[in-house]
Design a protein around this motif. Structure first.
Motif, PDB file in Angstrom:
ATOM      1  N   ARG A  33       0.821  -1.201   0.000  1.00 56.42           N
ATOM      2  CA  ARG A  33       0.000   0.000   0.000  1.00 56.42           C
ATOM      3  C   ARG A  33       0.859   1.257   0.000  1.00 56.42           C
ATOM      4  N   LEU A  34       1.957   1.215   0.724  1.00 53.47           N
ATOM      5  CA  LEU A  34       2.867   2.363   0.736  1.00 53.47           C
ATOM      6  C   LEU A  34       3.427   2.615  -0.656  1.00 53.47           C
ATOM      7  N   LEU A  35       3.758   1.535  -1.383  1.00 52.79           N
ATOM      8  CA  LEU A  35       4.330   1.685  -2.709  1.00 52.79           C
ATOM      9  C   LEU A  35       3.288   2.152  -3.721  1.00 52.79           C
ATOM     10  N   SER A  36       2.027   2.084  -3.381  1.00 49.70           N
ATOM     11  CA  SER A  36       0.977   2.553  -4.285  1.00 49.70           C
ATOM     12  C   SER A  36       0.445   3.915  -3.858  1.00 49.70           C
ATOM     13  N   SER A  37       1.128   4.581  -2.980  1.00 44.86           N
ATOM     14  CA  SER A  37       0.605   5.835  -2.434  1.00 44.86           C
ATOM     15  C   SER A  37       1.528   6.998  -2.750  1.00 44.86           C
ATOM     16  N   ARG A  38       1.160   8.160  -2.241  1.00 39.51           N
ATOM     17  CA  ARG A  38       1.977   9.356  -2.419  1.00 39.51           C
ATOM     18  C   ARG A  38       3.193   9.349  -1.506  1.00 39.51           C
ATOM     19  N   LEU A  39       3.392   8.283  -0.764  1.00 39.01           N
ATOM     20  CA  LEU A  39       4.552   8.216   0.121  1.00 39.01           C
ATOM     21  C   LEU A  39       5.758   7.548  -0.518  1.00 39.01           C
ATOM     22  N   VAL A  40       5.679   7.251  -1.803  1.00 38.42           N
ATOM     23  CA  VAL A  40       6.850   6.671  -2.479  1.00 38.42           C
ATOM     24  C   VAL A  40       8.070   7.574  -2.338  1.00 38.42           C
ATOM     25  N   PRO A  41       7.932   8.912  -2.465  1.00 40.33           N
ATOM     26  CA  PRO A  41       9.130   9.750  -2.255  1.00 40.33           C
ATOM     27  C   PRO A  41       9.764   9.568  -0.885  1.00 40.33           C
ATOM     28  N   VAL A 238       1.337  13.125   6.864  1.00 35.91           N
ATOM     29  CA  VAL A 238       2.379  13.280   5.851  1.00 35.91           C
ATOM     30  C   VAL A 238       1.814  12.983   4.474  1.00 35.91           C
ATOM     31  N   ALA A 239       1.001  11.942   4.385  1.00 37.60           N
ATOM     32  CA  ALA A 239       0.425  11.567   3.097  1.00 37.60           C
ATOM     33  C   ALA A 239      -0.478  12.657   2.543  1.00 37.60           C
ATOM     34  N   ARG A 240      -1.209  13.316   3.419  1.00 36.36           N
ATOM     35  CA  ARG A 240      -2.112  14.371   2.952  1.00 36.36           C
ATOM     36  C   ARG A 240      -1.339  15.536   2.339  1.00 36.36           C
ATOM     37  N   TRP A 244       6.450  14.485  -1.713  1.00 40.11           N
ATOM     38  CA  TRP A 244       7.520  15.438  -2.027  1.00 40.11           C
ATOM     39  C   TRP A 244       7.463  16.642  -1.090  1.00 40.11           C
ATOM     40  N   ALA A 245       6.249  17.167  -0.883  1.00 35.97           N
ATOM     41  CA  ALA A 245       6.119  18.347  -0.033  1.00 35.97           C
ATOM     42  C   ALA A 245       6.516  18.033   1.405  1.00 35.97           C
ATOM     43  N   ALA A 246       6.149  16.857   1.865  1.00 37.22           N
ATOM     44  CA  ALA A 246       6.427  16.500   3.254  1.00 37.22           C
ATOM     45  C   ALA A 246       7.912  16.302   3.510  1.00 37.22           C
ATOM     46  N   ARG A 249      12.431  19.477   2.866  1.00 39.04           N
ATOM     47  CA  ARG A 249      13.624  19.904   3.602  1.00 39.04           C
ATOM     48  C   ARG A 249      14.639  18.772   3.750  1.00 39.04           C
ATOM     49  N   LEU A 250      14.146  17.562   3.862  1.00 39.79           N
ATOM     50  CA  LEU A 250      15.075  16.427   3.973  1.00 39.79           C
ATOM     51  C   LEU A 250      15.801  16.184   2.658  1.00 39.79           C
ATOM     52  N   TRP A 251      15.111  16.396   1.533  1.00 37.88           N
ATOM     53  CA  TRP A 251      15.791  16.259   0.237  1.00 37.88           C
ATOM     54  C   TRP A 251      16.873  17.330   0.087  1.00 37.88           C
ATOM     55  N   ILE A 252      16.599  18.536   0.602  1.00 32.09           N
ATOM     56  CA  ILE A 252      17.618  19.592   0.551  1.00 32.09           C
ATOM     57  C   ILE A 252      18.838  19.186   1.389  1.00 32.09           C
ATOM     58  N   GLY A 253      18.577  18.620   2.542  1.00 29.07           N
ATOM     59  CA  GLY A 253      19.681  18.129   3.367  1.00 29.07           C
ATOM     60  C   GLY A 253      20.462  17.026   2.681  1.00 29.07           C
ATOM     61  N   LEU A 254      19.746  16.163   1.976  1.00 28.83           N
ATOM     62  CA  LEU A 254      20.416  15.084   1.248  1.00 28.83           C
ATOM     63  C   LEU A 254      21.292  15.644   0.126  1.00 28.83           C
ATOM     64  N   ALA A 255      20.802  16.699  -0.527  1.00 31.16           N
ATOM     65  CA  ALA A 255      21.611  17.326  -1.574  1.00 31.16           C
ATOM     66  C   ALA A 255      22.901  17.893  -0.990  1.00 31.16           C
ATOM     67  N   ALA A 256      22.800  18.467   0.215  1.00 27.73           N
ATOM     68  CA  ALA A 256      24.010  18.984   0.873  1.00 27.73           C
ATOM     69  C   ALA A 256      24.992  17.852   1.169  1.00 27.73           C
ATOM     70  N   LEU A 257      24.468  16.721   1.638  1.00 27.55           N
ATOM     71  CA  LEU A 257      25.343  15.567   1.893  1.00 27.55           C
ATOM     72  C   LEU A 257      26.016  15.098   0.610  1.00 27.55           C
ATOM     73  N   MET A 258      25.255  15.133  -0.473  1.00 23.62           N
ATOM     74  CA  MET A 258      25.808  14.708  -1.770  1.00 23.62           C
ATOM     75  C   MET A 258      26.991  15.591  -2.156  1.00 23.62           C
ATOM     76  N   ILE A 259      26.849  16.895  -1.957  1.00 24.66           N
ATOM     77  CA  ILE A 259      27.938  17.821  -2.299  1.00 24.66           C
ATOM     78  C   ILE A 259      29.153  17.589  -1.385  1.00 24.66           C
ATOM     79  N   LEU A 260      28.886  17.209  -0.142  1.00 24.31           N
ATOM     80  CA  LEU A 260      29.974  16.962   0.806  1.00 24.31           C
ATOM     81  C   LEU A 260      30.569  15.562   0.685  1.00 24.31           C
TER      82      LEU A 260
END
Length: 375
Positions: A33-41, A238-240, A244-246, A249-260
Motif C-alpha cells: 500500500r505504501l508503494l501505491s501511495s503518495r509516500l513513495v518519495p 504526511v500523506a495528505r 515530495w512536499a512533506a 527539507r530532507l531532500w535539501i539536506g540530502l543534496a548537501a550531503l551529496m555535495i559533501l
C-alpha cells in the motif's frame, strides 16, 4: 561491510539469497500500500540517504575504513519492512553500477544490513522508547542505541560469514578458496572498527536525525510509535501533504550531503575484507592486509575461488569514479547524483508495477503502518 564477489563460496551466497528471499517477499506484501501511495518519495528518500551515507568512508583502527549505513533511521521512520526494501535497493544500485559489494554476495549484504539490521534497529528502538512522547529525549537515546546495535550486529554477521569460509572451503593443499582469515581473526578485525568509529557514526546519525525530526516534522516519527503519546495521526498527515512536499527539507539536506560526499575520499585504505584479488600480489597492499588482520600474513596469492569469482561482474562506474572524469571529487559527487537518481527511478518503477498488479490506482492515504508493530 560490503562483501565483494569471491569472498564467499557459491554455496554460502546461495544460502543467504535463500534466507533473504522470504523477507523480501513479506516486505513487498507489507508495504504494497505504501508503494501505491503518495509516500513513495518518502521511502525513496531513506534509500537515497542510505546510499549517500555509505559513501562517507571513515578511518578505522588497523588502517581500514568503514561507514554508517542508515538502517537505524530508515527502520525508525519507515518501519522494518519498508526499511528492508529501502536499504536493499540502495545496496543493489551500489553493487550493479558502482561495484560496491558483489553481485553473488548481494543476498548476504542484504541479509546483514537491510534485513537483520532493520529488524534489530526497529526492535531496539521500540524497546527503549517504550510509550515515551514523540518529542521525548528518550526517543533520541532509543534511536541512537538502535543504530549502534544494528550496525554492530550486521558487522558481526559479516565477520562470521567471512570467518567460516577457511573452515569450509579449501583446495587439495588445504589453502582457503575464498575469504582467507578464520573466525578468530575476522571477528576482532571487523568488530574493532564497528564497536568504535563506525558504530559511533551510526549512533550519531540515527540519534541526530531523530532529534531533528522531533523539531522539524514529528509526524515522520509516528509510523513506528503507535503507542506514543501524541501519535494519533501517524503518517496520514504526511500523506495528505504529499510525499515530495512533506520531505522537501530532507531532500535539501540530502543534496548537501551529496555535495559533501568527497569527504569520504579522505579516509585512506580499504574496508576489511574488501581487498581486490590483485592486492594479494602487491607488497604495500599485503602489508596493509597483514596490519589489519592481527599481524597475520595473507596467503601468498589470492585464493583461487576469490580470484575466479572476483571478475564475475564489472560495474560501469567502479569505486564511484567515472573513468572519463579526471577529478575524483567531482566524480564522487556525480556518482552520488547518479545513484540517487537510480534509487528514485527504481522505487517509482516498483510503484508502477505495484499499481499494475493491483489493477487500479490507490488513493494516497496509507493505513497505520507497513511495518509498525508487526515485526
Amino acid at each position: 561491510m560490503h562483501i565483494p564477489d569471491g569472498y564467499l563460496s557459491p554455496a554460502t551466497c546461495a544460502t543467504l539469497y535463500a534466507a533473504s528471499a522470504p523477507f523480501w517477499y513479506i516486505a513487498l506484501q507489507r508495504v504494497k500500500r505504501l508503494l501505491s501511495s503518495r509516500l513513495v518519495p518518502l521511502i525513496s528518500l531513506f534509500a537515497a540517504f542510505s546510499f549517500v551515507i555509505m559513501m562517507f568512508n571513515l578511518p578505522l583502527p588497523g588502517g581500514t575504513t568503514g561507514h554508517a549505513v542508515g538502517m537505524g533511521i530508515a527502520a525508525i521512520v519507515l518501519g522494518p519492512w519498508a526499511s528492508m526494501l529501502a536499504i536493499s535497493v540502495a545496496l543493489l544500485i551500489q553493487a550493479v553500477f558502482f561495484g560496491d559489494g558483489g553481485i553473488t554476495a548481494f543476498g548476504a549484504n542484504c541479509f546483514n544490513m537491510a534485513i537483520v539490521g532493520s529488524l534489530v534497529a526497529y526492535w531496539v528502538y521500540r524497546a527503549v522508547a517504550g510509550r515515551a512522547a514523540i518529542g521525548a529525549t528518550r526517543r533520541v537515546v532509543a534511536g541512537a542505541l538502535a543504530g549502534y546495535v544494528a550496525i554492530n550486529v550486521a558487522a558481526l554477521l559479516t565477520a562470521i560469514e567471512f570467518g567460516i569460509q577457511p573452515a569450509l572451503y579449501t583446495d587439495a593443499s588445504g589453502a582457503p578458496l575464498y575469504a582467507p582469515y578464520p573466525l578468530n581473526i575476522a571477528i576482532p578485525a571487523m568488530m574493532l572498527g564497528h564497536l568504535t568509529i563506525a558504530g559511533l557514526a551510526e549512533l550519531l546519525v540515527t540519534g541526530g536525525v531523530v532529534a531533528y525530526l522531533q523539531r522539524s516534522d514529528p509526524a515522520l516519527l509516528k509510523l513506528t510509535a503507535p503507542n506514543a503519546r501524541g501519535s494519533e495521526e501517524g503518517m496520514q498527515a504526511v500523506a495528505r501533504r504529499g510525499g515530495w512536499a512533506a520531505t522537501r527539507r530532507l531532500w535539501i539536506g540530502l543534496a548537501a550531503l551529496m555535495i559533501l560526499s568527497p569527504l569520504g575520499l579522505l579516509a585512506a585504505g580499504s574496508a576489511w575484507g574488501e581487498w581486490g584479488a590483485a592486492d594479494f600480489a602487491s607488497g604495500q597492499a599485503r602489508r596493509e592486509i597483514q596490519a589489519a588482520s592481527g599481524n597475520v600474513a595473507p596467503p601468498p596469492s589470492a585464493p583461487a575461488g576469490l580470484d575466479r569469482l572476483s571478475s564475475v561482474w564489472t560495474a560501469p562506474i567502479p569505486d564511484y569514479a567515472p573513468p572519463w572524469m579526471k577529478s575524483a571529487a567531482f566524480g564522487y559527487i556525480l556518482s552520488a547524483m547518479v545513484g540517487i537518481g537510480l534509487v528514485i527511478l527504481t522505487f517509482f518503477l516498483i510503484s508502477w508495477v505495484a499499481r499494475l498488479l493491483r489493477g487500479r490506482d490507490q488513493p494516497e492515504a496509507p493505513t497505520s503502518a507497513p511495518g509498525s508493530g508487526t515485526a
